[in-house]
Design a protein around this motif. Structure first.
Motif, PDB file in Angstrom:
ATOM      1  N   VAL A 296      -0.681 -32.412  25.284  1.00 28.94           N
ATOM      2  CA  VAL A 296       0.209 -32.405  24.112  1.00 28.94           C
ATOM      3  C   VAL A 296      -0.323 -31.518  22.994  1.00 28.94           C
ATOM      4  O   VAL A 296       0.437 -31.049  22.138  1.00 28.94           O
ATOM      5  CB  VAL A 296       0.439 -33.844  23.586  1.00 28.94           C
ATOM      6  N   ALA A 297      -1.640 -31.261  22.985  1.00 29.98           N
ATOM      7  CA  ALA A 297      -2.228 -30.439  21.920  1.00 29.98           C
ATOM      8  C   ALA A 297      -2.206 -28.959  22.246  1.00 29.98           C
ATOM      9  O   ALA A 297      -2.277 -28.111  21.338  1.00 29.98           O
ATOM     10  CB  ALA A 297      -3.669 -30.883  21.654  1.00 29.98           C
ATOM     11  N   PHE A 298      -2.097 -28.615  23.515  1.00 35.55           N
ATOM     12  CA  PHE A 298      -2.183 -27.212  23.932  1.00 35.55           C
ATOM     13  C   PHE A 298      -1.176 -26.293  23.232  1.00 35.55           C
ATOM     14  O   PHE A 298      -1.555 -25.195  22.802  1.00 35.55           O
ATOM     15  CB  PHE A 298      -2.013 -27.102  25.454  1.00 35.55           C
ATOM     16  N   PRO A 299       0.118 -26.680  23.115  1.00 40.34           N
ATOM     17  CA  PRO A 299       1.074 -25.745  22.489  1.00 40.34           C
ATOM     18  C   PRO A 299       0.681 -25.338  21.074  1.00 40.34           C
ATOM     19  O   PRO A 299       0.881 -24.175  20.683  1.00 40.34           O
ATOM     20  CB  PRO A 299       2.391 -26.534  22.486  1.00 40.34           C
ATOM     21  N   LEU A 300       0.131 -26.262  20.296  1.00 36.92           N
ATOM     22  CA  LEU A 300      -0.259 -25.944  18.924  1.00 36.92           C
ATOM     23  C   LEU A 300      -1.423 -24.961  18.907  1.00 36.92           C
ATOM     24  O   LEU A 300      -1.451 -24.029  18.092  1.00 36.92           O
ATOM     25  CB  LEU A 300      -0.637 -27.223  18.179  1.00 36.92           C
ATOM     26  N   MET A 301      -2.380 -25.176  19.801  1.00 35.73           N
ATOM     27  CA  MET A 301      -3.516 -24.263  19.876  1.00 35.73           C
ATOM     28  C   MET A 301      -3.058 -22.883  20.341  1.00 35.73           C
ATOM     29  O   MET A 301      -3.452 -21.854  19.770  1.00 35.73           O
ATOM     30  CB  MET A 301      -4.569 -24.815  20.836  1.00 35.73           C
ATOM     31  N   TYR A 302      -2.230 -22.863  21.353  1.00 34.18           N
ATOM     32  CA  TYR A 302      -1.762 -21.590  21.909  1.00 34.18           C
ATOM     33  C   TYR A 302      -1.002 -20.778  20.870  1.00 34.18           C
ATOM     34  O   TYR A 302      -1.258 -19.573  20.709  1.00 34.18           O
ATOM     35  CB  TYR A 302      -0.871 -21.852  23.129  1.00 34.18           C
TER      36      TYR A 302
ATOM     37  N   GLY B 225      -5.503 -23.550  14.481  1.00 38.47           N
ATOM     38  CA  GLY B 225      -5.209 -24.070  15.807  1.00 38.47           C
ATOM     39  C   GLY B 225      -6.107 -25.233  16.186  1.00 38.47           C
ATOM     40  O   GLY B 225      -5.646 -26.238  16.742  1.00 38.47           O
ATOM     41  N   VAL B 226      -7.392 -25.110  15.883  1.00 39.21           N
ATOM     42  CA  VAL B 226      -8.347 -26.172  16.205  1.00 39.21           C
ATOM     43  C   VAL B 226      -8.014 -27.452  15.434  1.00 39.21           C
ATOM     44  O   VAL B 226      -7.984 -28.552  15.999  1.00 39.21           O
ATOM     45  CB  VAL B 226      -9.785 -25.714  15.891  1.00 39.21           C
ATOM     46  N   VAL B 227      -7.739 -27.307  14.144  1.00 34.13           N
ATOM     47  CA  VAL B 227      -7.450 -28.490  13.320  1.00 34.13           C
ATOM     48  C   VAL B 227      -6.151 -29.157  13.751  1.00 34.13           C
ATOM     49  O   VAL B 227      -6.082 -30.384  13.903  1.00 34.13           O
ATOM     50  CB  VAL B 227      -7.385 -28.099  11.827  1.00 34.13           C
ATOM     51  N   LEU B 228      -5.097 -28.366  13.954  1.00 38.06           N
ATOM     52  CA  LEU B 228      -3.813 -28.930  14.366  1.00 38.06           C
ATOM     53  C   LEU B 228      -3.912 -29.596  15.737  1.00 38.06           C
ATOM     54  O   LEU B 228      -3.356 -30.677  15.954  1.00 38.06           O
ATOM     55  CB  LEU B 228      -2.743 -27.844  14.392  1.00 38.06           C
ATOM     56  N   SER B 229      -4.612 -28.959  16.654  1.00 33.09           N
ATOM     57  CA  SER B 229      -4.759 -29.524  17.992  1.00 33.09           C
ATOM     58  C   SER B 229      -5.579 -30.810  17.961  1.00 33.09           C
ATOM     59  O   SER B 229      -5.246 -31.787  18.640  1.00 33.09           O
ATOM     60  CB  SER B 229      -5.425 -28.509  18.926  1.00 33.09           C
TER      61      SER B 229
ATOM     62  N   GLU C  30       6.131 -19.010  28.517  1.00 35.93           N
ATOM     63  CA  GLU C  30       5.913 -19.599  27.201  1.00 35.93           C
ATOM     64  C   GLU C  30       6.779 -20.839  26.997  1.00 35.93           C
ATOM     65  O   GLU C  30       6.380 -21.763  26.295  1.00 35.93           O
ATOM     66  CB  GLU C  30       6.185 -18.566  26.105  1.00 35.93           C
ATOM     67  N   THR C  31       7.941 -20.860  27.620  1.00 36.28           N
ATOM     68  CA  THR C  31       8.771 -22.066  27.556  1.00 36.28           C
ATOM     69  C   THR C  31       8.043 -23.245  28.196  1.00 36.28           C
ATOM     70  O   THR C  31       8.057 -24.372  27.668  1.00 36.28           O
ATOM     71  CB  THR C  31      10.119 -21.842  28.269  1.00 36.28           C
ATOM     72  N   ILE C  32       7.379 -22.982  29.304  1.00 34.97           N
ATOM     73  CA  ILE C  32       6.586 -24.031  29.967  1.00 34.97           C
ATOM     74  C   ILE C  32       5.435 -24.471  29.066  1.00 34.97           C
ATOM     75  O   ILE C  32       5.146 -25.668  28.953  1.00 34.97           O
ATOM     76  CB  ILE C  32       6.057 -23.524  31.323  1.00 34.97           C
TER      77      ILE C  32
ATOM     78  N   PRO D  88       5.568 -29.499  26.188  1.00 27.96           N
ATOM     79  CA  PRO D  88       4.999 -30.749  25.657  1.00 27.96           C
ATOM     80  C   PRO D  88       5.377 -31.047  24.204  1.00 27.96           C
ATOM     81  O   PRO D  88       5.282 -32.197  23.766  1.00 27.96           O
ATOM     82  CB  PRO D  88       3.484 -30.524  25.790  1.00 27.96           C
ATOM     83  N   LEU D  89       5.810 -30.013  23.465  1.00 31.64           N
ATOM     84  CA  LEU D  89       6.214 -30.237  22.076  1.00 31.64           C
ATOM     85  C   LEU D  89       7.556 -30.949  21.982  1.00 31.64           C
ATOM     86  O   LEU D  89       7.827 -31.655  20.998  1.00 31.64           O
ATOM     87  CB  LEU D  89       6.300 -28.908  21.320  1.00 31.64           C
TER      88      LEU D  89
END
Length: 220
Positions: A99-105, A149-153, A45-47, A51-52
């Protein structure tokens, strides 16, 4: 530099493609982390969240190393497609997705954790497979978190600048998105053109964040 709709259209295209990619990747990753007893969860999860916190230039540099012409991945892509991924729309999509993946995850993981385990247990007793549990129960019950998640990403991908500039470049009519167009307009002293792109970006982001707030309000 002249005003053009191209950066706006490309930003929407890149953000949409990146959001679709991160959506499916995040569903698989979040389900895996929630449903399985994964060893090394903290490290993984750190990995995911790097990107954040990493500077965009670091992300751009790493993408160039991974997908560059001298890398195994880059050479494989070039053999399959006949073209390098560097300085293309595909590069912009990859940078935005990273860069968007962490927010979606994080949003999907929060939603999946909120699902009542008793419901999942009852469905398992009735013979539901793990795939059916995910598609028919977990995802529908986590719908609001998924929307968030979709909107933030999408918003994050829409505004990506640093990694995109390094990896995809700033080629007018080819890879120029709204953030890079703003950068070029300011660099050339054309503040009025920069303002047009800024207002479009602010207005669109405001609408998307308003959707999130309304969704949360309905939940409350």
């Amino acid at each position: 530099m002249e005003w053009s709709w191209f950066p706006v259209q490309l930003s929407f295209l890149v953000a949409t493609a990146a959001t679709v990619i991160t959506f499916f990747l995040a569903i698989l990753a979040a389900h895996w982390m929630v449903a399985k007893k994964v060893k090394g969860r903290a490290i993984i999860e750190t990995i995911f969240f790097l990107p954040l916190v990493l500077p965009p230039t670091v992300i751009g540099f790493m993408l160039i190393i991974i997908f560059g012409n001298n890398s195994f991945v880059g050479q494989a892509i070039e053999k399959l497609t006949g073209n390098s991924v560097l300085f293309t729309v595909s590069a912009a999509v990859i940078a935005a997705a990273v860069v968007a993946f962490p927010l979606m995850y994080q949003s999907l993981k929060t939603g999946f954790l909120s699902v009542d385990t008793n419901i999942l247990g009852a469905a398992k007793v009735d013979g539901a497979t793990e795939w059916k549990l995910l598609v028919l129960i977990t995802i529908p019950l986590a719908f609001r978190s998924i929307v968030t998640g979709v909107v933030l990403s999408f918003t994050r991908a829409f505004g990506e600048f640093g990694a995109t500039l390094m990896f995809a470049g700033n080629i007018p009519g080819s890879t120029q998105t709204i953030p890079t167009a703003i950068y070029m307009a300011i660099e050339s002293g054309q503040t009025d053109i920069a303002w047009y792109y800024v207002l479009i970006s602010i207005g669109f982001s405001f609408v998307l964040l308003l959707i999130i707030n309304q969704t949360r309000g309905k939940r409350g």
